[in-house]
Design an enzyme around this catalytic site. Structure first.
Site, PDB file in Angstrom:
ATOM      1  N   HIS A  20       0.856  -1.194   0.000  1.00 27.18           N
ATOM      2  CA  HIS A  20       0.000   0.000   0.000  1.00 27.18           C
ATOM      3  C   HIS A  20       0.890   1.242   0.000  1.00 27.18           C
ATOM      4  O   HIS A  20       2.124   1.150   0.045  1.00 27.18           O
ATOM      5  CB  HIS A  20      -1.003  -0.029   1.158  1.00 27.18           C
ATOM      6  CG  HIS A  20      -0.388  -0.088   2.527  1.00 27.18           C
ATOM      7  ND1 HIS A  20       0.421   0.913   3.023  1.00 27.18           N
ATOM      8  CD2 HIS A  20      -0.474  -1.032   3.507  1.00 27.18           C
ATOM      9  CE1 HIS A  20       0.795   0.599   4.250  1.00 27.18           C
ATOM     10  NE2 HIS A  20       0.289  -0.586   4.570  1.00 27.18           N
ATOM     11  N   HIS A  23       3.968   1.827   2.298  1.00 24.54           N
ATOM     12  CA  HIS A  23       5.243   1.210   1.928  1.00 24.54           C
ATOM     13  C   HIS A  23       6.000   2.108   0.950  1.00 24.54           C
ATOM     14  O   HIS A  23       7.209   2.283   1.051  1.00 24.54           O
ATOM     15  CB  HIS A  23       5.010  -0.158   1.281  1.00 24.54           C
ATOM     16  CG  HIS A  23       4.334  -1.144   2.190  1.00 24.54           C
ATOM     17  ND1 HIS A  23       3.086  -1.658   1.930  1.00 24.54           N
ATOM     18  CD2 HIS A  23       4.717  -1.684   3.366  1.00 24.54           C
ATOM     19  CE1 HIS A  23       2.741  -2.474   2.909  1.00 24.54           C
ATOM     20  NE2 HIS A  23       3.707  -2.517   3.791  1.00 24.54           N
ATOM     21  N   CYS A 129      -0.796 -11.023  19.918  1.00 29.53           N
ATOM     22  CA  CYS A 129      -1.522 -10.481  18.762  1.00 29.53           C
ATOM     23  C   CYS A 129      -0.769 -10.889  17.502  1.00 29.53           C
ATOM     24  O   CYS A 129       0.384 -10.500  17.316  1.00 29.53           O
ATOM     25  CB  CYS A 129      -1.639  -8.963  18.830  1.00 29.53           C
ATOM     26  SG  CYS A 129      -2.375  -8.277  17.312  1.00 29.53           S
ATOM     27  N   CYS A 132       0.365  -7.976  15.228  1.00 27.43           N
ATOM     28  CA  CYS A 132       1.612  -7.312  15.641  1.00 27.43           C
ATOM     29  C   CYS A 132       2.768  -8.294  15.714  1.00 27.43           C
ATOM     30  O   CYS A 132       3.915  -7.868  15.816  1.00 27.43           O
ATOM     31  CB  CYS A 132       1.461  -6.672  17.017  1.00 27.43           C
ATOM     32  SG  CYS A 132       0.212  -5.389  17.118  1.00 27.43           S
ATOM     33  N   CYS A 146      -6.097  -5.450  21.150  1.00 30.11           N
ATOM     34  CA  CYS A 146      -4.836  -4.854  20.684  1.00 30.11           C
ATOM     35  C   CYS A 146      -5.073  -3.400  20.290  1.00 30.11           C
ATOM     36  O   CYS A 146      -5.978  -3.112  19.510  1.00 30.11           O
ATOM     37  CB  CYS A 146      -4.306  -5.638  19.478  1.00 30.11           C
ATOM     38  SG  CYS A 146      -3.005  -4.749  18.601  1.00 30.11           S
ATOM     39  N   HIS A 149      -4.695  -3.229  16.379  1.00 26.91           N
ATOM     40  CA  HIS A 149      -5.552  -4.011  15.486  1.00 26.91           C
ATOM     41  C   HIS A 149      -7.004  -4.129  15.954  1.00 26.91           C
ATOM     42  O   HIS A 149      -7.846  -4.610  15.203  1.00 26.91           O
ATOM     43  CB  HIS A 149      -4.961  -5.410  15.274  1.00 26.91           C
ATOM     44  CG  HIS A 149      -3.678  -5.381  14.501  1.00 26.91           C
ATOM     45  ND1 HIS A 149      -2.446  -5.311  15.120  1.00 26.91           N
ATOM     46  CD2 HIS A 149      -3.441  -5.348  13.168  1.00 26.91           C
ATOM     47  CE1 HIS A 149      -1.506  -5.267  14.181  1.00 26.91           C
ATOM     48  NE2 HIS A 149      -2.072  -5.282  13.010  1.00 26.91           N
ATOM     49  N   LYS A 303      -6.335   5.018   9.567  1.00 23.87           N
ATOM     50  CA  LYS A 303      -5.109   4.307   9.226  1.00 23.87           C
ATOM     51  C   LYS A 303      -5.323   3.481   7.950  1.00 23.87           C
ATOM     52  O   LYS A 303      -6.382   2.880   7.773  1.00 23.87           O
ATOM     53  CB  LYS A 303      -4.765   3.377  10.404  1.00 23.87           C
ATOM     54  CG  LYS A 303      -3.419   2.705  10.277  1.00 23.87           C
ATOM     55  CD  LYS A 303      -3.174   1.738  11.433  1.00 23.87           C
ATOM     56  CE  LYS A 303      -1.945   0.902  11.142  1.00 23.87           C
ATOM     57  NZ  LYS A 303      -1.718  -0.160  12.109  1.00 23.87           N
ATOM     58  N   LYS A 306      -5.905  -2.910   4.872  1.00 23.45           N
ATOM     59  CA  LYS A 306      -6.586  -3.705   3.860  1.00 23.45           C
ATOM     60  C   LYS A 306      -7.991  -4.049   4.319  1.00 23.45           C
ATOM     61  O   LYS A 306      -8.957  -3.909   3.599  1.00 23.45           O
ATOM     62  CB  LYS A 306      -5.795  -4.994   3.589  1.00 23.45           C
ATOM     63  CG  LYS A 306      -4.542  -4.766   2.818  1.00 23.45           C
ATOM     64  CD  LYS A 306      -3.370  -5.593   3.319  1.00 23.45           C
ATOM     65  CE  LYS A 306      -2.641  -4.886   4.437  1.00 23.45           C
ATOM     66  NZ  LYS A 306      -1.337  -5.417   4.759  1.00 23.45           N
TER      67      LYS A 306
HETATM   68 ZN    ZN Z   1      -1.981  -6.074  17.061  1.00 18.39          ZN
END
Ligand code: ZN
Length: 510
Positions: A20, A23, A129, A132, A146, A149, A303, A306
């Site tokens: 994405h 990157h 997680c 992560c 998390c 996430h 953020k 995907k």
């Molecule tokens: Zn996480």
């Protein structure tokens, strides 16, 4: 240390999906730095790669019903395919699942830490997680999920290998405070020092082979465990230099290099500023010298992700708007501190304002003037161009301002100093009014002719200077600008349109 060698890396993204725009941001930042240092005459090695061994890749492959090998190969290819359209001057790419240097190097790194007495087995229970690839304590979670996430972690209970991180807390604090391990910006440095100050707990560096679904690098001498993906992934920075295989590059680009610079996002700060330097210290290797930490890109304030439907495909963006426009937005608009919100509207507006109307217009105006008044032959100046102080100041200051900004990873400030040259030059064309001097020259004024020569010569040398200063940021445009003028005494080829005006397309961004 007499070496001028600079080793520069991006993080290696995990390849559970296609790349994405975030990157692309890190790639382009690293490329601008690599080009800047090379232009300064420093030997540079710019390296990137892919983290193929993440458990996330395994889970993504299972969800897609393909083999892990197929998934990582396809996505790694999509990452590598960005290098051309983004004009990245990459020297080396490492893939952690297939590069023969990596497996041998990680085994050596493990052994070196074991030889220092820093690896031991113990029973462990923790909240993990997968997103992560990290354990959390209850207090680090946000209402049980998390913080990154938004999903509850899994309870994992197993026997693992641990790394004696606690042993390195004092050394890491000293290195960071003394500036031998420089972390930019300062807020991130303080964050790391606070984390170390609160006490470092040993961390798990392996997982059961069953939990890893058999994917990853086995622990040497313990086939029931695979090496924790971060230990494996961070190792790429030295395994690609031949650590554990052919070490001639290691001494040149790591142990003996003047700077070892990692670019990274804020989400992986702890791994790079704490775990990685400790692993290196344990293995008896020098620490990185610089960590340049960027914040994240957002889309509509959220953020990029995907799953959240807020992804931006850099390949589509590059196909729609071209290399220069995408690089310019990433380098010119993203602030040093704070998340930057992407939209195609902003990218198009920035490119049209500063590239097409700003730099493109400048070069075509100067080209037109030289062509109209001097038959496309760049004149020699016999006097100072009148009223050019502000322009000459912008040119004189740009290299130093750029250098200072890049040393702290501030790409917006660096490109701002270069942009100031174009802005001042456009102002100078309007203020100096060469067309009036041309009229006076035709009326018989020799002074007007000399002034016009000086102004045109100054504007052409400004455009050449601009091409040179732009090279780290817009290498393609820089080349086109430089090719606009001929050698002294020869007519200039000129004429080509530098930047097309962009119109908004609807394909790339969510
Ligand atoms: Zn996480």
């Amino acid at each position: 240390m007499n070496s001028r060698h600079i080793y520069l890396t991006t993080t290696i993204p995990y390849v559970n999906a296609a790349p994405h725009l975030g990157h692309a941001l890190e790639f382009v930042q690293a490329d601008a730095l690599a080009r800047h240092y090379r232009r300064r005459g420093d030997p540079v090695r710019f390296q990137t790669g892919t983290d193929d061994n993440s458990l996330k890749n395994v889970l993504a492959a299972e969800a897609a019903g393909v083999s892990v090998r197929e998934l990582v190969d396809a996505n790694a290819a999509a990452f590598e395919a960005l290098a051309g359209p983004l004009s990245l001057s990459v020297d080396d790419v490492i893939r952690t699942s297939s590069d023969p240097r990596h497996l041998a190097g990680v085994e050596r790194l493990w052994q070196a830490c074991a030889d220092s007495g820093d690896l031991y087995r113990r029973h462990y229970e923790g909240l993990y997680c997968v997103g992560c690839e990290a354990f959390y304590t209850q207090s680090e979670l946000d209402r049980g999920v998390c913080p990154d996430h938004g999903v509850p972690p899994q309870l994992v209970a197993e026997e693992n290998w641990f790394f004696r991180l606690s042993k390195y807390a004092d050394r890491l604090g000293d290195e960071i405070r003394a500036g031998r391990l420089r972390i930019e910006p300062a807020g991130r440095r303080n964050e790391v020092l606070a984390f170390i100050g609160a006490g470092l707990a040993d961390f798990s560096v392996s997982r059961s082979t069953a939990r890893a679904h058999g994917w990853g690098i086995p622990v040497p001498g313990d086939p029931s465990q695979v090496i924790y993906v971060w230990f494996d992934a961070l190792g790429n920075y030295v395994t690609a230099l031949g650590y554990g295989t052919d070490e001639s590059n290691l001494s040149r680009w790591w142990s003996g290099a003047r700077r070892r610079i990692h670019l990274l996002g804020k989400g992986v700060l702890r791994f790079h500023a704490v775990y990685w330097p400790a692993i290196l210290a344990s293995a008896g290797l020098p620490l990185p010298t610089d960590l340049l930490v960027h914040d994240h890109l957002t889309v509509q304030g959220r953020k990029i992700s995907k799953s959240g439907g807020t992804t931006v495909d850099p390949a589509a963006l590059l196909a729609d708007y071209g290399t220069d426009a995408v690089r310019w937005w990433l380098l010119r608009e993203v602030p040093r501190i704070g998340d930057a919100d992407f939209s195609s509207e902003r990218l198009v507006a920035r490119a049209n304002d500063e590239l097409a109307n700003g730099i493109g217009n400048l070069v075509s105006r100067v080209c037109g003037l030289v062509s109209r008044y001097r038959s496309a032959v760049v004149p020699a100046a016999e006097c100072l161009p009148p009223g050019s102080d502000a322009l000459l100041d912008a040119r004189r200051n740009a290299p130093e301002l750029t250098e200072a900004a890049l040393s702290v990873g501030d790409f917006r400030r660096a490109t701002g100093a270069v942009w100031a040259i174009a802005a001042e030059a456009n102002r100078y064309v309007s203020q100096s009014r060469p067309w009036l001097l041309a009229d006076a020259e035709r009326g018989g004024s020799q002074q007007a002719g000399r002034d016009l020569d000086a102004i045109l010569a100054c504007l052409v040398s400004t455009c050449r200077d601009l091409a040179c200063q732009l090279e780290p940021f817009l290498p393609d445009a820089s080349e086109r600008i430089a090719a606009t003028w001929g050698r002294p005494g020869e007519p200039s080829p000129g004429g080509r349109q530098l930047f097309t005006r962009l119109t908004l397309r609807g394909t790339a961004a969510g």
